[in-house]
Design a protein around this motif. Structure first.
Motif, short mmCIF file in Angstrom:
data_model
loop_
_atom_site.label_atom_id
_atom_site.label_comp_id
_atom_site.label_asym_id
_atom_site.label_seq_id
_atom_site.Cartn_x
_atom_site.Cartn_y
_atom_site.Cartn_z
N GLN A 14 0.85 -1.22 -0.10
CA GLN A 14 0.15 0.00 0.16
C GLN A 14 0.75 1.42 0.22
O GLN A 14 0.41 2.27 0.25
CB GLN A 14 -1.03 0.08 1.33
CG GLN A 14 -2.09 -0.93 1.14
CD GLN A 14 -1.82 -2.47 1.48
OE1 GLN A 14 -0.74 -2.58 2.45
NE2 GLN A 14 -2.01 -3.32 0.74
N ILE A 15 2.05 1.23 -0.25
CA ILE A 15 3.24 2.39 -0.53
C ILE A 15 3.34 2.53 -1.98
O ILE A 15 3.31 1.50 -2.63
CB ILE A 15 4.18 2.23 0.55
CG1 ILE A 15 4.92 0.90 0.27
CG2 ILE A 15 3.67 2.54 1.95
CD1 ILE A 15 5.98 0.92 1.23
N PRO A 16 3.69 3.66 -2.27
CA PRO A 16 4.57 3.80 -3.82
C PRO A 16 5.55 3.15 -4.03
O PRO A 16 6.41 2.91 -3.02
CB PRO A 16 4.52 5.43 -3.52
CG PRO A 16 3.69 6.16 -2.38
CD PRO A 16 3.57 5.05 -1.58
N THR A 17 5.81 2.96 -5.13
CA THR A 17 6.96 2.03 -5.71
C THR A 17 8.27 3.24 -5.25
O THR A 17 9.11 2.21 -4.81
CB THR A 17 6.95 2.00 -7.27
OG1 THR A 17 5.63 1.47 -7.66
CG2 THR A 17 8.12 1.22 -7.68
N SER A 18 8.21 4.27 -5.58
CA SER A 18 9.55 4.80 -5.16
C SER A 18 9.91 4.75 -3.72
O SER A 18 10.94 4.64 -3.12
CB SER A 18 9.32 6.31 -5.66
OG SER A 18 8.07 7.01 -4.90
N LYS A 19 8.78 4.81 -2.73
CA LYS A 19 9.22 4.48 -1.27
C LYS A 19 9.81 3.23 -1.01
O LYS A 19 10.62 3.21 -0.12
CB LYS A 19 7.89 4.93 -0.48
CG LYS A 19 7.61 6.29 -0.16
CD LYS A 19 6.34 6.51 0.65
CE LYS A 19 6.54 7.42 1.83
NZ LYS A 19 5.50 7.34 2.66
N PHE A 20 9.16 2.11 -1.46
CA PHE A 20 9.85 0.93 -1.03
C PHE A 20 11.10 0.94 -1.63
O PHE A 20 12.02 0.31 -1.04
CB PHE A 20 8.53 -0.07 -1.39
CG PHE A 20 8.95 -1.40 -1.27
CD1 PHE A 20 8.97 -1.95 0.06
CD2 PHE A 20 9.67 -2.28 -2.14
CE1 PHE A 20 9.48 -3.16 0.48
CE2 PHE A 20 10.04 -3.70 -1.61
CZ PHE A 20 9.94 -3.97 -0.49
N PHE A 21 11.31 0.99 -2.95
CA PHE A 21 12.48 0.71 -3.60
C PHE A 21 13.56 1.56 -3.09
O PHE A 21 14.48 1.26 -2.84
CB PHE A 21 12.42 1.30 -5.16
CG PHE A 21 13.72 0.95 -5.72
CD1 PHE A 21 13.73 -0.58 -6.15
CD2 PHE A 21 14.75 1.93 -6.17
CE1 PHE A 21 14.95 -0.98 -6.79
CE2 PHE A 21 15.87 1.22 -6.88
CZ PHE A 21 15.97 -0.07 -7.19
N HIS A 22 13.26 3.03 -2.57
CA HIS A 22 14.27 3.76 -1.74
C HIS A 22 14.86 2.96 -0.47
O HIS A 22 16.05 2.97 -0.28
CB HIS A 22 13.61 4.95 -1.43
CG HIS A 22 14.63 5.93 -0.68
ND1 HIS A 22 15.67 6.72 -1.20
CD2 HIS A 22 14.75 6.05 0.78
CE1 HIS A 22 15.97 7.60 -0.55
NE2 HIS A 22 15.62 7.08 0.93
#
Length: 152
Positions: A14-22
């Motif tokens: 439930q979080i944006p791709t960019s946040k998790f990948f970061h």
């Protein structure tokens, strides 16, 4: 029974791709503070947690037991939001000649993402179990990161 194989798990967070990948690409050292099953991690070789020359030493709880291993980033593609890891030494080397993990994060919409973990392995013999416990470890860890970032 196959000695070589590839297994994967894919699910939504439930979080944006960019946040998790970061977290994976720039703050991987914090995973041990977020995930319950990661008991410890340290930089074994190199100066930076996030480059292909560095080796990290991990202590984790997988399949009901504490295991140790080393990990090295084989490749990172920030555009495609994917990272490939080589896992070796410790408990891994007792059962597998080859153990590679890949994570791919894709956007489903602005607020959610899809995470796919894939393990490519080669067992030392046909009596070694397929590493489904490691997939469960990655899935639960991803969900813990998701929950952590939702609270932040």
């Amino acid at each position: 029974m196959a000695i070589c194989g590839k297994i994967s798990v894919e699910f939504a967070i439930q979080i944006p791709t960019s946040k998790f990948f970061h977290i994976l690409a720039k703050e991987f050292h914090n995973i041990q503070n977020i995930c319950e099953r990661v008991h410890g991690a340290n930089l074994h070789e190199g100066d930076d947690w996030h480059c292909t020359d560095s080796v990290k030493h991990w202590t984790c709880h997988i399949d009901g037991k504490v295991i140790t291993c080393k990990e090295k980033i084989e490749a990172m593609d920030e555009e495609k939001k994917s990272i490939s890891y080589i896992i070796f030494d410790g408990d891994i080397s007792q059962n597998y000649k080859l153990f590679k993990t890949n994570v791919q994060v894709t956007e489903t919409n602005n607020e959610c993402a899809c995470v796919k973990w894939t393990i490519e392995f080669e067992k030392i013999n046909e009596h070694v179990k397929t590493p489904y416990g490691y997939l469960e470890f990655y899935e639960k860890g991803t969900k813990e990161v998701n929950d952590h970032l939702l609270k932040a």
